[in-house]
Design an enzyme around this catalytic site. Sequence first.
Site, short mmCIF file in Angstrom:
data_model
loop_
_atom_site.label_atom_id
_atom_site.label_comp_id
_atom_site.label_asym_id
_atom_site.label_seq_id
_atom_site.Cartn_x
_atom_site.Cartn_y
_atom_site.Cartn_z
CB CYS A 77 21.75 30.10 52.18
SG CYS A 77 23.09 30.56 51.11
CB CYS A 80 21.17 28.53 45.14
SG CYS A 80 22.92 28.22 45.27
CB CYS A 156 27.93 25.11 49.74
SG CYS A 156 27.46 26.26 48.44
CD GLU A 327 42.32 45.19 38.50
OE1 GLU A 327 41.47 44.75 37.71
OE2 GLU A 327 42.06 45.51 39.67
CB CYS A 399 29.12 39.94 36.53
SG CYS A 399 29.68 41.40 37.40
N1 SAH Z 1 38.74 40.78 33.41
C1 SAH Z 1 39.11 40.18 34.65
C2 SAH Z 1 38.57 40.93 35.88
C3 SAH Z 1 37.13 41.34 35.86
S1 SAH Z 1 36.45 41.83 37.41
C4 SAH Z 1 38.72 38.73 34.70
O1 SAH Z 1 37.96 38.25 33.85
O2 SAH Z 1 39.19 38.02 35.59
C5 SAH Z 1 36.64 43.55 37.41
C6 SAH Z 1 38.01 44.06 37.77
O3 SAH Z 1 37.96 45.49 37.73
C7 SAH Z 1 38.52 43.69 39.15
O4 SAH Z 1 39.79 43.12 39.05
C8 SAH Z 1 38.58 45.04 39.90
O5 SAH Z 1 39.65 45.10 40.81
C9 SAH Z 1 38.78 46.01 38.76
N2 SAH Z 1 38.33 47.40 38.96
C10 SAH Z 1 37.27 47.85 39.68
N3 SAH Z 1 37.13 49.17 39.55
C11 SAH Z 1 38.13 49.61 38.75
C12 SAH Z 1 38.52 50.89 38.22
N4 SAH Z 1 37.83 51.99 38.53
N5 SAH Z 1 39.58 50.95 37.40
C13 SAH Z 1 40.28 49.82 37.08
N6 SAH Z 1 39.95 48.59 37.54
C14 SAH Z 1 38.91 48.47 38.36
#
Ligand code: SAH
Length: 441
Positions: A77, A80, A156, A327, A399
Site C-alpha cells: 500500500c 503507512c 485500514c 480561498e 503539512c
Molecule cells: N485552513 C484550512 C484549509 C487548508 S488546506 C483548514 O485548516 O481546513 C489548503 C487550502 O488552500 C485548500 O482549501 C485549497 O483549496 C486552498 N488553495 C490552494 N491553492 C490556493 C490558492 N492559490 N489560493 C487560495 N487558496 C488556495
Amino acid sequence: MKKNDYIDLTCTYLSTDAKGVCKANDFCFYVDNLLPNESCNATVEGIKGKTVYARVMELNNKSVDRVDVNCNSYEKCGGCNLLHLKYSKQLEFKKNNIHLLFKNKGINARVLEVIGMNNPFNYRNKVIASVSLNNKKIVYGMYEENSHDVVYNKNCLIQNKKLNELLISIKEELDKLKIKPEGFGGVLRHIMMRIGINTNEVLIVFVTNSEMFPGRNELVKALTKKHKEIKTIIQNINPRITPIVFGNKERVLYGPGFITDKLLNNSYKISYRSFYQVNPIQTEILYKKAIELANLNKNEVVLDCYSGIGTISLSLAKQVKQVIGVEIVKEAVNDAINNAKHNNINNAKFICDDCKKFMNNYNGIIDTLFVDPPRSGLDNEFIKSVRRLKPNKIIYISCNPSTQVDDISKLLDLYNLKEIQPVDLFPNTIHCENICLLTRK
Ligand code: SAH
C-alpha cells in the site's frame, strides 16, 4: 552491484522518507521496513549511481523500537511507512526531520516536542478508494505505487472504523447488484467517503465515468436502509482519463449534498469538494495551539489565507475585531460563508480568490496573518506581498515543513522565528503538520 544480488546490511539511520539507510561496499542502500541497528540479508531491486534500493529478505535482529504490524497490505500500500516503528519513536523521528530541515538552511532554532495522539489509529475521517474486480467480485483500496493495481484492504488501520465497515457493506451491495467497475463492463471508478466524527454523519460519493449509472437507485435504497448514519450520497461524473478523482459534474442521489461536523466551538457544513482536515482530533489541538501562539486581541484584523471552509477563521473570530478568509475553491468559500452565518459569527468575511492575487492587490492593515497553504507552499509573489504588508505576526501552518522552511527563510531579515510546534496529524505515515510563529523584528 547488480539487480537481484544478495547482500548483508546494517541500518545506521532512517532517511526522511523512513527507509533504513545502510552503507556497504561504497554504496548507500535504502531499505524499506528496516530500523536503525537492525541487520538483514537484502536483495538489490534498483541502482542509481551510488544509490541502491534493496528489499529485506531476512531480518537478523529486531530493534527494540520495532512493533508488530497488523496490516496485511502494509508492503504494497505504501500509505503507512512507519507502522513498524513504536509511536514515541515516530514522534522523535518527525521532530528530528523538522529540526534537520531548519539546520540545513542554516537556521538554528528549537523545535518543540511533536504533539502526538493517545491512540494513533483509525483517525482518518476520509476515504478515497479506487474500485476494481477480482474473481468477479469488487475489490477496493489505494493503487499500488506506479500501477493501476488496487491494493485491497478491508481493515485500514488508520481509517475511521465506521468507514471501514461501510466500505465492506458497499462492496456487498455492489456485488449483489452486479454493479461493475470501469474497465470491467461498468462505470464505477472511485468511492469517496467522509464522516463527521462528532456528529456521526456520513457522506458518500460514487465517481463514475458516465452519467448513466445502472443500479444506482437500488444501491442508494439498500445502503440508506441499512445505515442510518448515511446523510447524503452523491454521484460525481468524471469521463476524462486523469489521475484527478473528481469531474466537474455531479448529481445528488440522496440527502442534502453535505454533512455537518463540529470542531472546537463551532459546527461546519462540509461539501465533498471542500478541503477538510483528515484528522479532526488533532486538528482541534492544532488550531488551539496556533491560536494560542498568535496571542490575539480584540483590536486586531486577521487575514486567514488558504482558509478552506473557514475553520481557522471561525475558531478565532470571537477573539479579534475582524477576520478575512481567502480561498480559491468556490464550494469551500460558500461553505465558509454559510458556516459563519450558521454559527452567528458576523465579523468574518470570506473571499474567493487566488491568495497570491489577493495579497498583491490588498492595501489594508493586517495585524496577524495565518497561512495554511497546500504542500507546494507559498510562491515568491505571495512572499513579496507579505514583505510589503508587514503583518506584526505570522502563523504559518504547513503539512509540508520542507517548503515551509524555504518560505520562512525568505522572511528572516524582517521576522524573528519565535516558535516551532509540530503536531502529528498523520500518525504511522512520514508526514507531519508544523506550526511556526514569526514576529516582526
Ligand atoms: N485552513 C484550512 C484549509 C487548508 S488546506 C483548514 O485548516 O481546513 C489548503 C487550502 O488552500 C485548500 O482549501 C485549497 O483549496 C486552498 N488553495 C490552494 N491553492 C490556493 C490558492 N492559490 N489560493 C487560495 N487558496 C488556495
